[in-house]
Design an enzyme around this catalytic site. Sequence first.
Site, PDB file in Angstrom:
ATOM      1  N   ASP A  23       0.818  -1.217   0.000  1.00 31.08           N
ATOM      2  CA  ASP A  23       0.000   0.000   0.000  1.00 31.08           C
ATOM      3  C   ASP A  23       0.854   1.271   0.000  1.00 31.08           C
ATOM      4  OD1 ASP A  23       0.939  -0.507   2.585  1.00 31.08           O
ATOM      5  OD2 ASP A  23      -1.029  -0.761   3.469  1.00 31.08           O
ATOM      6  N   ASN A  53      -7.850  -3.726  14.341  1.00 28.80           N
ATOM      7  CA  ASN A  53      -9.226  -4.046  13.964  1.00 28.80           C
ATOM      8  C   ASN A  53      -9.262  -5.154  12.907  1.00 28.80           C
ATOM      9  OD1 ASN A  53      -8.234  -2.741  11.768  1.00 28.80           O
ATOM     10  ND2 ASN A  53      -9.721  -1.077  11.742  1.00 28.80           N
ATOM     11  N   HIS A  78      -7.350  -5.203  10.162  1.00 28.15           N
ATOM     12  CA  HIS A  78      -7.043  -4.794   8.789  1.00 28.15           C
ATOM     13  C   HIS A  78      -5.732  -5.406   8.294  1.00 28.15           C
ATOM     14  CE1 HIS A  78      -4.938  -0.959  10.421  1.00 28.15           C
ATOM     15  NE2 HIS A  78      -3.998  -1.684   9.882  1.00 28.15           N
ATOM     16  N   GLU A 132      -9.812  -2.068   5.520  1.00 25.03           N
ATOM     17  CA  GLU A 132     -10.426  -1.879   6.835  1.00 25.03           C
ATOM     18  C   GLU A 132     -11.699  -2.724   6.920  1.00 25.03           C
ATOM     19  OE1 GLU A 132      -9.039  -0.247   9.175  1.00 25.03           O
ATOM     20  OE2 GLU A 132      -7.721   1.237   8.262  1.00 25.03           O
TER      21      GLU A 132
HETATM   22  C1  F6R Z   1       1.527  -1.827   6.337  1.00 22.96           C
HETATM   23  C2  F6R Z   1       0.124  -2.102   6.427  1.00 22.96           C
HETATM   24  C3  F6R Z   1      -0.665  -2.196   7.689  1.00 22.96           C
HETATM   25  C4  F6R Z   1       0.118  -2.703   8.910  1.00 22.96           C
HETATM   26  C5  F6R Z   1      -0.788  -2.764  10.143  1.00 22.96           C
HETATM   27  C6  F6R Z   1      -0.054  -3.206  11.381  1.00 22.96           C
HETATM   28  O1  F6R Z   1       1.959  -1.754   4.995  1.00 22.96           O
HETATM   29  O2  F6R Z   1      -0.428  -2.217   5.386  1.00 22.96           O
HETATM   30  O3  F6R Z   1      -1.779  -3.010   7.447  1.00 22.96           O
HETATM   31  O4  F6R Z   1       0.634  -3.965   8.635  1.00 22.96           O
HETATM   32  O5  F6R Z   1      -1.369  -1.510  10.366  1.00 22.96           O
HETATM   33  O6  F6R Z   1       0.880  -2.220  11.691  1.00 22.96           O
HETATM   34  P1  F6R Z   1       1.949  -2.398  12.867  1.00 22.96           P
HETATM   35  O7  F6R Z   1       2.910  -3.421  12.417  1.00 22.96           O
HETATM   36  O8  F6R Z   1       2.551  -1.030  12.998  1.00 22.96           O
HETATM   37  O9  F6R Z   1       1.172  -2.814  14.091  1.00 22.96           O
END
Ligand code: F6R
Length: 243
Positions: free
Chosen positions: A67, A136, A138, A143
């Site tokens: 992303d 959540n 995602h 989301e």
């Molecule tokens: C990153 C991404 C997000 C993260 C997620 C967890 O490219 O797409 O989905 O993997 O928000 O983030 P952390 O590892 O910071 O808890």
Amino acid sequence: MRIYELNDYLAVSRKAAAVIAAQIIAKPNSILGLATGSTPIGAYQQLVQWYQNGDLDFSQISSVNLDEYKGLPRDNDQSYYYFMNDHLFRHVNIASEHTHIPNGMEPDTAKECSGYDALIESLGGVDLQLLGLGHNGHIGFNEPADHFAKSTHCVDLQERTIEANKRFFESADEVPRQAYTMGCGTIMKAKKILIVVSGKDKAKIVDKAFFGSITPQVPASLLQLHQDVTLVGDKEALSLLDH
Ligand code: F6R
């Protein structure tokens, strides 16, 4: 699903890096799907160290990231391009033309999204997709929703996400309102999936995502239907799994 339970974040990072390194060694021209966020940073550090020791070669590797914020130039230190360069790409011998991240500066959404999916396909698909897990459920920027998004698309960031991210910007106004992300369908097409989780705050969602119902309200729950998933977590993140 293979589950590796490790003592702490350092051990999680080493194990995740070992899974990625095994992929690189077994198939030197692998297509790696990469993620940003805080959890994979330790794994990237370990990969860099093994590269510096002469144990890993990225010269034939290609990468596609999950992303990118829409509207942020690559040189903005909050862009995912900047993150990947900072944590991995500039430290190893991956060719910059082999690294792919959605182009946040492309205003034509349809063009960027269909182009990104076509690119992944033209590379032959992702061999190993690395994922973190949002609180959540995602994955990427997918989301909770009432359906699973199939392909790469542009999402409107939720107010909560903007609020959470504003600490990284000078003001909430500067936080991008949209992002490009691979869809859950794009992610499911990867041949192998590696998810890294760490910390007590992830325990509930890990249990819900991988042992609860499969629902678009918990996007990661779709991974239960994937045939090759490796979950690497520390004791805290896996503490609710009594299965
Ligand atoms: C990153 C991404 C997000 C993260 C997620 C967890 O490219 O797409 O989905 O993997 O928000 O983030 P952390 O590892 O910071 O808890």
